[in-house]
Scaffold this motif. Sequence first.
Motif, short mmCIF file in Angstrom:
data_model
loop_
_atom_site.label_atom_id
_atom_site.label_comp_id
_atom_site.label_asym_id
_atom_site.label_seq_id
_atom_site.Cartn_x
_atom_site.Cartn_y
_atom_site.Cartn_z
N SER A 36 -0.65 -0.24 -6.24
CA SER A 36 -1.94 0.16 -6.83
C SER A 36 -2.15 1.67 -6.71
CB SER A 36 -3.09 -0.59 -6.15
OG SER A 36 -2.95 -1.99 -6.33
N GLU A 37 -1.81 2.21 -5.55
CA GLU A 37 -1.96 3.66 -5.34
C GLU A 37 -1.06 4.43 -6.32
OE1 GLU A 37 -1.18 4.75 -1.32
OE2 GLU A 37 -2.66 3.35 -0.51
N LYS A 38 0.14 3.90 -6.55
CA LYS A 38 1.08 4.55 -7.47
C LYS A 38 0.52 4.58 -8.88
CE LYS A 38 5.81 4.16 -9.24
NZ LYS A 38 7.05 3.33 -9.22
N LYS A 39 -0.12 3.47 -9.31
CA LYS A 39 -0.72 3.41 -10.65
C LYS A 39 -1.85 4.42 -10.81
CE LYS A 39 0.35 -1.43 -11.67
NZ LYS A 39 -0.23 -2.79 -11.93
N ILE A 40 -2.65 4.56 -9.76
CA ILE A 40 -3.79 5.49 -9.80
C ILE A 40 -3.30 6.92 -9.93
CG2 ILE A 40 -5.71 6.44 -8.46
CD1 ILE A 40 -6.07 3.61 -7.29
N LYS A 41 -2.21 7.23 -9.19
CA LYS A 41 -1.66 8.58 -9.23
C LYS A 41 -1.06 8.88 -10.61
CE LYS A 41 -0.65 8.90 -4.29
NZ LYS A 41 0.41 8.99 -3.26
N THR B 208 4.56 -11.61 9.57
CA THR B 208 4.84 -10.30 8.96
C THR B 208 4.89 -10.34 7.44
OG1 THR B 208 6.16 -9.76 10.93
CG2 THR B 208 6.42 -8.32 9.02
N ILE B 209 5.40 -11.42 6.88
CA ILE B 209 5.61 -11.50 5.43
C ILE B 209 4.30 -11.34 4.64
CG2 ILE B 209 6.35 -13.06 3.57
CD1 ILE B 209 8.47 -14.09 5.72
N PRO B 210 3.18 -11.98 5.04
CA PRO B 210 1.94 -11.75 4.30
C PRO B 210 1.50 -10.28 4.33
CG PRO B 210 1.74 -13.70 5.68
CD PRO B 210 3.01 -13.02 6.08
N LEU B 211 1.81 -9.59 5.41
CA LEU B 211 1.47 -8.17 5.50
C LEU B 211 2.31 -7.35 4.53
CD1 LEU B 211 1.24 -7.93 9.40
CD2 LEU B 211 -0.67 -7.95 7.78
N PHE B 212 3.57 -7.76 4.33
CA PHE B 212 4.40 -7.09 3.34
C PHE B 212 3.77 -7.23 1.96
CE2 PHE B 212 7.56 -7.16 -0.02
CZ PHE B 212 8.28 -5.99 0.22
N PHE B 213 3.34 -8.44 1.62
CA PHE B 213 2.69 -8.66 0.32
C PHE B 213 1.48 -7.74 0.17
CE2 PHE B 213 5.43 -12.18 -0.02
CZ PHE B 213 5.28 -12.81 -1.24
N LYS B 214 0.67 -7.67 1.21
CA LYS B 214 -0.55 -6.85 1.15
C LYS B 214 -0.20 -5.39 0.91
CE LYS B 214 -4.26 -5.08 4.13
NZ LYS B 214 -3.87 -3.68 3.88
N TYR B 215 0.71 -4.86 1.72
CA TYR B 215 1.04 -3.44 1.60
C TYR B 215 1.78 -3.12 0.31
CZ TYR B 215 -0.58 -2.33 6.30
OH TYR B 215 -1.36 -2.12 7.41
N PHE B 216 2.59 -4.06 -0.16
CA PHE B 216 3.30 -3.80 -1.41
C PHE B 216 2.31 -3.68 -2.56
CE2 PHE B 216 5.87 -4.84 -5.17
CZ PHE B 216 6.93 -3.96 -4.98
N ASN B 217 1.32 -4.57 -2.58
CA ASN B 217 0.29 -4.51 -3.61
C ASN B 217 -0.53 -3.22 -3.48
OD1 ASN B 217 -1.43 -5.35 -5.72
ND2 ASN B 217 -2.88 -6.16 -4.26
N ASP B 218 -0.90 -2.87 -2.25
CA ASP B 218 -1.69 -1.65 -2.03
C ASP B 218 -0.93 -0.41 -2.51
OD1 ASP B 218 -3.63 -3.21 -0.90
OD2 ASP B 218 -3.19 -2.65 1.19
N LEU B 219 0.33 -0.31 -2.14
CA LEU B 219 1.11 0.88 -2.50
C LEU B 219 1.39 0.94 -4.00
CD1 LEU B 219 3.62 0.86 0.51
CD2 LEU B 219 1.75 2.47 0.13
#
Length: 461
Positions: free
Chosen positions: A456-461, A443-454
């Motif tokens: 990134s989305e916040k920066k774009i917005k 699960t932990i690697p998935l947290f890293f992935k989603y944290f980075n994705d979210l």
Amino acid sequence: MEIIKKYVEGNKNRFLMELFEILRIPSISADKKYSNDVLQTAHLVKAHLDKIGIQNTELCETKGFPIVYGEKIIDESLPTILIYGHYDVQPPDPLDLWESDPFEPEIRNEKIYARGACDDKGQFFMHLKAVELMLKNNMLSCNVKFMIEGEEEVGSENLEPFVKNNKEKLKADIILISDTGIIANDTPSITTGLRGLSYLEVELTGPNRDLHSGLYGGAVANPINILTKMIASLHDEKNRITIPNFYDDVEIISTEERIEMAKAPFNLDQYRQELDISEVYGEDGYSTMERNSIRPTLDVNGIWGGYIGEGAKTVIASKAFAKISMRLVPNQQSEKITKLFSDHFKKIAPNCVKVKVTPHHGGEAYVSPTDNIGYNAAKLAMNDSFGKMPIPVRTGGSIPIVALFEKELGLKSILMGFGLDSDAIHSPNEHYGVFNFLKGIETIPLFFKYFNDLQSEKKIK
């Protein structure tokens, strides 16, 4: 996800053997005779960080046991996740209730039995192996920092100055902690609230020496008798704590929120059966799940005095002792509660005994928001690995330094643990499911992935 599962399955036995090596060391921070063992564990944790490719690793000296630090900065523009855990463990007593040596781990019924298996060696070690997985498979999507301490079980007294003096070193975007649990293996959850803590010791002194109970019994106060009466008076007939002003700052949970909390799955019959009790017990007007999460408590953790050896010795003890902990809820301040207790306990003592109250350690309650990027990343990660959305829950345990992190570092902590209430932490036969250990690594690697994705989305917005 397939790469993650394949790596975990292929390295399962090695992961377990490496964890066993750490579990074998009796890193009991509360007992000075184990100081060398605690230090040995710190060195071993650092060695594991070095082995997986973590950089700038060091044992950061404190007035107590060192804090193991390390980092992997892959890109300054990426978010940074600070991982916290602790390598010290509770004393294993009483030893005669263990079914196996507490420091010789073994697997029975797909569970790892050892002191520290769940709290917290098994859980912080998941993060080391998850980062190893990400580095080996070129999947590390965030910078990572480790801060693994050796005094959590005795109040983290030396962590506060370390945090205050190392704010730049510990700079991050979120703190990720696995020192909590889930509702069940088929019902994932994320802890959103922790209780605070006030822990102290009381000492009553009567006569200047132990006395013959025949010659002096009935004429001189027995400190043990007095102590038990004083402790009994700390709760009323509705199991409310009687210390004046104790409830003044207690957070009041709305009816709507209590209704939402009650939706979390809970089987009272199974709860009683697991504990081998005929009935539950606690403050009137609250459910079992409310009593152990959103309400404050006062419990005696140990009581002693007089003769407790084999056979009989008829004495009136000179002294009696007890260790007492109070679990606190949001808005209650541990220092204030400690003083309220101390003042009240001295006030209710009869003149025939002298009272000494010694505070040990404490910490504040913590509530984590469920509308931030960290929580959402944990939610999505658990949904992927468990195949089911996690439930937000408040728990009765305490991790006093979580509130400190927010105060000093300005960071939220995500409490994504994988233990179970039935894992017997702090008790004989502590254990941690092999399923839970491996599920955490997945699960932990998935947290890293989603944290980075979210992020990134916040920066774009």
